[in-house]
Design a protein around this motif. Structure first.
Motif, PDB file in Angstrom:
ATOM      1  N   MET A 522       0.828  -1.210   0.000  1.00  0.00           N
ATOM      2  CA  MET A 522       0.000   0.000   0.000  1.00  0.00           C
ATOM      3  C   MET A 522       0.861   1.259   0.000  1.00  0.00           C
ATOM      4  SD  MET A 522      -3.087  -0.727  -0.360  1.00  0.00           S
ATOM      5  CE  MET A 522      -3.607   0.968  -0.132  1.00  0.00           C
ATOM      6  N   GLU A 523       1.943   1.258   0.756  1.00  0.00           N
ATOM      7  CA  GLU A 523       2.811   2.438   0.758  1.00  0.00           C
ATOM      8  C   GLU A 523       3.469   2.620  -0.605  1.00  0.00           C
ATOM      9  OE1 GLU A 523       6.097   4.623   3.618  1.00  0.00           O
ATOM     10  OE2 GLU A 523       5.821   2.449   3.801  1.00  0.00           O
ATOM     11  N   ARG A 524       3.896   1.505  -1.217  1.00  0.00           N
ATOM     12  CA  ARG A 524       4.523   1.601  -2.535  1.00  0.00           C
ATOM     13  C   ARG A 524       3.538   2.129  -3.583  1.00  0.00           C
ATOM     14  NH1 ARG A 524       5.781  -3.296  -5.845  1.00  0.00           N
ATOM     15  NH2 ARG A 524       5.651  -4.369  -3.854  1.00  0.00           N
ATOM     16  N   LEU A 525       2.299   1.616  -3.560  1.00  0.00           N
ATOM     17  CA  LEU A 525       1.292   2.064  -4.526  1.00  0.00           C
ATOM     18  C   LEU A 525       0.958   3.546  -4.348  1.00  0.00           C
ATOM     19  CD1 LEU A 525      -1.133  -1.006  -4.460  1.00  0.00           C
ATOM     20  CD2 LEU A 525       0.424  -0.352  -6.312  1.00  0.00           C
ATOM     21  N   MET A 526       0.908   4.003  -3.109  1.00  0.00           N
ATOM     22  CA  MET A 526       0.614   5.416  -2.847  1.00  0.00           C
ATOM     23  C   MET A 526       1.680   6.318  -3.462  1.00  0.00           C
ATOM     24  SD  MET A 526      -2.223   5.510  -1.100  1.00  0.00           S
ATOM     25  CE  MET A 526      -2.235   7.101  -0.291  1.00  0.00           C
ATOM     26  N   ILE A 527       2.932   5.853  -3.430  1.00  0.00           N
ATOM     27  CA  ILE A 527       4.037   6.681  -3.916  1.00  0.00           C
ATOM     28  C   ILE A 527       4.193   6.568  -5.436  1.00  0.00           C
ATOM     29  CG2 ILE A 527       6.543   7.008  -3.814  1.00  0.00           C
ATOM     30  CD1 ILE A 527       6.406   5.988  -0.909  1.00  0.00           C
ATOM     31  N   THR A 528       4.022   5.358  -5.982  1.00  0.00           N
ATOM     32  CA  THR A 528       4.341   5.149  -7.403  1.00  0.00           C
ATOM     33  C   THR A 528       3.177   5.434  -8.341  1.00  0.00           C
ATOM     34  OG1 THR A 528       3.782   2.786  -7.198  1.00  0.00           O
ATOM     35  CG2 THR A 528       6.083   3.424  -6.828  1.00  0.00           C
ATOM     36  N   THR A 529       1.944   5.405  -7.845  1.00  0.00           N
ATOM     37  CA  THR A 529       0.790   5.648  -8.720  1.00  0.00           C
ATOM     38  C   THR A 529       0.635   7.140  -8.980  1.00  0.00           C
ATOM     39  OG1 THR A 529      -0.315   3.691  -7.819  1.00  0.00           O
ATOM     40  CG2 THR A 529      -1.679   5.271  -9.033  1.00  0.00           C
ATOM     41  N   ASP A 530       0.507   7.501 -10.258  1.00  0.00           N
ATOM     42  CA  ASP A 530       0.445   8.917 -10.629  1.00  0.00           C
ATOM     43  C   ASP A 530      -0.942   9.511 -10.466  1.00  0.00           C
ATOM     44  OD1 ASP A 530       3.147   8.938 -11.295  1.00  0.00           O
ATOM     45  OD2 ASP A 530       2.759   8.238 -13.340  1.00  0.00           O
ATOM     46  N   THR A 531      -1.986   8.681 -10.537  1.00  0.00           N
ATOM     47  CA  THR A 531      -3.352   9.190 -10.432  1.00  0.00           C
ATOM     48  C   THR A 531      -3.911   8.920  -9.046  1.00  0.00           C
ATOM     49  OG1 THR A 531      -4.294   7.104 -11.210  1.00  0.00           O
ATOM     50  CG2 THR A 531      -3.722   8.764 -12.888  1.00  0.00           C
ATOM     51  N   ASN A 532      -5.042   9.553  -8.736  1.00  0.00           N
ATOM     52  CA  ASN A 532      -5.664   9.358  -7.432  1.00  0.00           C
ATOM     53  C   ASN A 532      -6.392   8.033  -7.326  1.00  0.00           C
ATOM     54  OD1 ASN A 532      -4.775  11.666  -6.188  1.00  0.00           O
ATOM     55  ND2 ASN A 532      -6.542  12.903  -6.807  1.00  0.00           N
ATOM     56  N   LEU A 533      -6.645   7.367  -8.458  1.00  0.00           N
ATOM     57  CA  LEU A 533      -7.306   6.075  -8.450  1.00  0.00           C
ATOM     58  C   LEU A 533      -6.273   4.987  -8.732  1.00  0.00           C
ATOM     59  CD1 LEU A 533      -9.953   4.488  -8.255  1.00  0.00           C
ATOM     60  CD2 LEU A 533     -10.152   4.701 -10.756  1.00  0.00           C
ATOM     61  N   ILE A 534      -6.110   4.091  -7.787  1.00  0.00           N
ATOM     62  CA  ILE A 534      -5.169   2.980  -7.944  1.00  0.00           C
ATOM     63  C   ILE A 534      -5.915   1.832  -8.603  1.00  0.00           C
ATOM     64  CG2 ILE A 534      -3.619   1.381  -6.739  1.00  0.00           C
ATOM     65  CD1 ILE A 534      -3.424   3.456  -4.490  1.00  0.00           C
ATOM     66  N   THR A 535      -5.649   1.618  -9.881  1.00  0.00           N
ATOM     67  CA  THR A 535      -6.359   0.599 -10.657  1.00  0.00           C
ATOM     68  C   THR A 535      -5.570  -0.702 -10.673  1.00  0.00           C
ATOM     69  OG1 THR A 535      -5.290   1.262 -12.716  1.00  0.00           O
ATOM     70  CG2 THR A 535      -7.333   2.409 -12.111  1.00  0.00           C
ATOM     71  N   ALA A 536      -6.175  -1.725 -11.271  1.00  0.00           N
ATOM     72  CA  ALA A 536      -5.513  -3.023 -11.360  1.00  0.00           C
ATOM     73  C   ALA A 536      -4.223  -2.944 -12.151  1.00  0.00           C
ATOM     74  CB  ALA A 536      -6.461  -4.040 -11.991  1.00  0.00           C
ATOM     75  N   GLU A 537      -4.169  -1.989 -13.123  1.00  0.00           N
ATOM     76  CA  GLU A 537      -2.958  -1.845 -13.930  1.00  0.00           C
ATOM     77  C   GLU A 537      -1.772  -1.363 -13.098  1.00  0.00           C
ATOM     78  OE1 GLU A 537      -5.969  -0.818 -14.873  1.00  0.00           O
ATOM     79  OE2 GLU A 537      -6.212  -2.420 -16.370  1.00  0.00           O
ATOM     80  N   CYS A 538      -2.040  -0.757 -11.970  1.00  0.00           N
ATOM     81  CA  CYS A 538      -0.961  -0.249 -11.103  1.00  0.00           C
ATOM     82  C   CYS A 538      -0.356  -1.342 -10.235  1.00  0.00           C
ATOM     83  CB  CYS A 538      -1.495   0.868 -10.208  1.00  0.00           C
ATOM     84  SG  CYS A 538      -2.238   2.255 -11.075  1.00  0.00           S
ATOM     85  N   LEU A 539      -1.026  -2.484 -10.137  1.00  0.00           N
ATOM     86  CA  LEU A 539      -0.582  -3.536  -9.229  1.00  0.00           C
ATOM     87  C   LEU A 539       0.568  -4.329  -9.831  1.00  0.00           C
ATOM     88  CD1 LEU A 539      -4.037  -4.920  -8.033  1.00  0.00           C
ATOM     89  CD2 LEU A 539      -2.686  -3.061  -7.055  1.00  0.00           C
ATOM     90  N   PRO A 540       1.369  -4.992  -8.998  1.00  0.00           N
ATOM     91  CA  PRO A 540       2.438  -5.857  -9.506  1.00  0.00           C
ATOM     92  C   PRO A 540       1.844  -6.957 -10.391  1.00  0.00           C
ATOM     93  CG  PRO A 540       2.700  -5.476  -7.164  1.00  0.00           C
ATOM     94  CD  PRO A 540       1.374  -4.914  -7.522  1.00  0.00           C
ATOM     95  N   GLU A 541       2.609  -7.397 -11.362  1.00  0.00           N
ATOM     96  CA  GLU A 541       2.133  -8.371 -12.331  1.00  0.00           C
ATOM     97  C   GLU A 541       1.669  -9.661 -11.666  1.00  0.00           C
ATOM     98  OE1 GLU A 541       0.885  -9.282 -15.994  1.00  0.00           O
ATOM     99  OE2 GLU A 541       1.867  -7.399 -15.418  1.00  0.00           O
ATOM    100  N   VAL A 542       2.366 -10.097 -10.628  1.00  0.00           N
ATOM    101  CA  VAL A 542       2.010 -11.347  -9.964  1.00  0.00           C
ATOM    102  C   VAL A 542       0.617 -11.280  -9.357  1.00  0.00           C
ATOM    103  CG1 VAL A 542       3.021 -10.682  -7.730  1.00  0.00           C
ATOM    104  CG2 VAL A 542       2.818 -13.106  -8.335  1.00  0.00           C
ATOM    105  N   MET A 543       0.185 -10.100  -8.948  1.00  0.00           N
ATOM    106  CA  MET A 543      -1.153  -9.956  -8.379  1.00  0.00           C
ATOM    107  C   MET A 543      -2.217  -9.926  -9.468  1.00  0.00           C
ATOM    108  SD  MET A 543      -0.675  -7.322  -5.206  1.00  0.00           S
ATOM    109  CE  MET A 543      -2.293  -7.739  -4.592  1.00  0.00           C
ATOM    110  N   LYS A 544      -1.901  -9.296 -10.593  1.00  0.00           N
ATOM    111  CA  LYS A 544      -2.870  -9.228 -11.694  1.00  0.00           C
ATOM    112  C   LYS A 544      -3.152 -10.609 -12.259  1.00  0.00           C
ATOM    113  CE  LYS A 544      -0.578  -5.918 -13.824  1.00  0.00           C
ATOM    114  NZ  LYS A 544      -0.197  -4.913 -14.846  1.00  0.00           N
ATOM    115  N   GLN A 545      -2.188 -11.492 -12.168  1.00  0.00           N
ATOM    116  CA  GLN A 545      -2.374 -12.846 -12.680  1.00  0.00           C
ATOM    117  C   GLN A 545      -3.264 -13.692 -11.769  1.00  0.00           C
ATOM    118  OE1 GLN A 545       1.600 -14.304 -13.056  1.00  0.00           O
ATOM    119  NE2 GLN A 545       2.091 -13.030 -14.836  1.00  0.00           N
TER     120      GLN A 545
END
Length: 614
Positions: A522-545
């Protein structure tokens, strides 16, 4: 004998009686050797001091005296006496302290002072001596030396630094007040001697941290100026060490006062608590973070975690050993922190040691301490171990499953008896501390495989707390995610949210790293995501699978219809309630009755806003 000689002899004898001394004399002829048969005249007072009555018991021979010297003193006294009588320079004196054997066989301390009467060449020389009984004084001196030696040794072993101040005219800030900073006081601050750290008030006051100076000096003055003596002096503050670093110290003091209560002398100690302070701050930071979780109504909905929180509160009130089990990342250390903070021991140290992170050869000395000379490289004065340092507090034995088998016997004894010997020590040390053990290993299996002692396992498991893996309580995933979302939004001044797909992936992901993995992600996503909505595309590949894999498994028929339906409903309603917030809005959006939403939420332990639970 002339009248003058008779008068002199009478005067000397009277003086000897007055001084409780015994006189003796010898006539020494030039070039005539001094041996044990040499004649010596002992007065009755001399003999009486040693417990003898007359010449038959103590003959007028030098050997009567030398034979009664203590074996440790005889050679020194005889050589010094011989050297003195043969010395014509008259520059030396004869004044010695030694032990003589009394008639009753007891050795006592005496002092002999003598002088030579040197006459004209070729005439006899006369030696006059006086024997004083100094036994009582010598014993007191030896006792004083013993206590001074003991004080010096204890001072060297102290981890605290004593100090002392004489208060002149009952004025605590009088410039004439005499200070004494002990060598240990200077040592803990990194100074060598009085040249580096003079015995003046400003040596101390000038190195107090600017933020602490006012409160520290105020506490000192309030203690001294309270003539009732009811105001204690006990305070934590920071001091600048010789290397420029500030360390936290705990200071205490006590004052001697006159009949009116005015201070005469104050003494105290300082103890470096910087490590404890930093550990406490780190523990408090983690504790605050997880207390938010424990006390947030929407955080834990799973029955296992609700039960665990109740047990934590219950177990913290007793002192029985606790064994905390669970996979890595579930929060075992945090639970131990919380137990300590909720207990009556919270004001005392909470020390943690990782049994798997310290080499086997060093672990025993870290836990139990050692005496000086216990092994090569042992610190002068020895060292206290974790159990001794944690007296009245709590010790966490983390990764207890990695404890060497040969050390488990000693740990078992300590857990049972609360006493131990330091390495190389002969004194039994008793301490009062609570033992909490934690492990991610299966100790029962280790017991069966004879890798862990059964008696130690059962002794540690008086009370047990098992923290389930996050995948075993999927109902907690969304509440925890929302909690960390709020925490990091506040930390980084953001306003980010998760998409519906992200929530769905989170609930299906296995979370092998448990809560720690969720928090870090969650901390990594907050820092690395450019938009205010954290979508599935923002997640690590292993989680999307995860979605594709789980869907494929479901299609192959691993789940029966009822299980698949319940899994779908749980995830569906979790995501809907998380997205729309209230059950009424959910009912409106998915076109179901409000009562149906409430029943499904209750069935699957899905948290609702507190005003909807009433």
């Amino acid at each position: 004998m002339s009248h003058q000689c008779l008068y002199s002899t009478y005067s000397a004898d009277q003086l000897a009686k007055t001084l409780h001394a015994g006189l003796w004399s010898m006539t020494i002829f030039k070039d005539y050797p001094i041996d044990s048969d040499h004649e010596a005249i002992w007065t009755d007072d001399f003999r009486s001091i040693l417990g003898f009555h007359d010449e038959t018991e103590f003959p007028n021979m030098l050997v009567s005296w030398t034979a009664r010297m203590h074996p440790d003193d005889r050679k020194r006294i005889v050589e010094t006496f011989t050297s003195y009588v043969l010395d014509d320079s008259e520059q030396n004196s004869f004044d010695l302290e030694y032990q003589l054997c009394m008639k009753n066989g007891e050795y006592r301390w005496f002092r002999t002072v003598g002088t030579m009467i040197r006459q004209e060449q070729e005439l006899p020389l006369q030696f006059l001596g006086t024997l004083f009984d100094i036994h009582e004084r010598k014993i007191k001196e030896q006792q004083a030396e013993f206590f001074l030696t003991r004080f010096d040794l204890i001072s060297q072993a102290l981890t605290e630094g004593p100090w002392d101040m004489e208060v002149v005219f009952a004025d605590p800030i009088n410039e004439q007040n005499k200070f004494w900073w002990s060598p240990q006081f200077r040592h803990v601050l990194g100074f060598k001697d009085e040249h580096d750290f003079p015995n003046i008030f400003s040596s101390w006051s000038n190195i107090i941290h600017p933020d602490d100076k006012e409160t520290t000096l105020q506490a000192f003055l309030e203690h001294l100026n309270d003539y009732s003596g009811k105001t204690p002096y006990s305070i934590d503050y920071r001091l600048r060490k010789q290397n420029g670093e500030y360390h936290w110290f705990h200071a205490t003091g006590a004052t001697v006062r006159d009949e009116q209560g005015k201070p005469l002398r104050v003494a105290g100690t300082i103890r470096d608590i910087d490590y404890e302070k930093r550990q406490l701050e780190e523990s408090q930071e983690r504790l605050n973070r997880y207390c938010e979780i424990f006390h947030t109504e929407r955080t834990f909905v799973s029955p296992q975690m609700k039960s665990m929180v109740k047990n934590i509160e219950k177990y913290s009130k007793v002192d029985a050993p606790i064994l905390i089990t669970g996979e890595s990342g579930v929060g075992k250390e945090v639970v131990a922190d919380l137990i300590h903070q909720l207990s009556d021991r919270k004001a005392y140290p909470f020390l943690k040691i990782n049994c798997g992170a310290i080499p086997d050869a060093l672990l025993e000395s870290e836990l139990f301490g050692y005496e000086e000379g216990a092994f090569s490289g042992a610190k002068r004065g020895g060292k206290m171990g974790f159990f001794e340092l944690a007296n009245h507090g709590t010790v966490l034995l983390d990764e207890i499953g990695d404890l060497p088998f040969q050390l488990q016997v000693k740990i078992l004894r300590f857990v049972q008896k609360r006493d131990f010997y330091r390495l190389g020590g002969k004194n039994l040390i008793r301490v009062d501390c609570r033992i909490i053990a934690a492990t991610n290993r299966n100790l029962e299996t280790m017991v069966l495989n004879k890798e862990f002692r059964a008696d130690l396992f059962y002794r540690l498991q008086v009370l047990a707390i098992h923290i389930p893996a996050l995948r075993e309580r999927p109902g907690d995933i969304i509440p925890l995610t929302q909690h960390f979302l709020q925490v990091f939004n506040d930390k980084y001044h953001m306003h980010k949210t998760l998409s519906e797909d992200s929530y769905r992936i989170f609930t299906q992901y296995l979370w092998k790293g448990n809560v720690r993995e969720l928090e870090n992600l969650m901390e990594r996503l907050m820092i690395t995501t450019d938009t205010n909505l954290i979508t599935a595309e923002c997640l690590p590949e292993v989680m999307k699978q995860t979605l594709a894999v789980n869907s494929a498994q479901g299609y192959r028929g691993i789940l029966n219809y009822k299980e698949a339906k319940e899994q779908f409903e749980r995830q569906y309603f979790q995501q809907a309630i998380a997205m729309y917030g209230s059950t009424r809005k959910v009912a409106e959006k998915i076109q179901l009755d409000h009562s149906t939403i409430v029943k499904k939420a209750a069935k699957y332990d899905i948290p609702l806003l507190h005003w909807e639970r009433r």
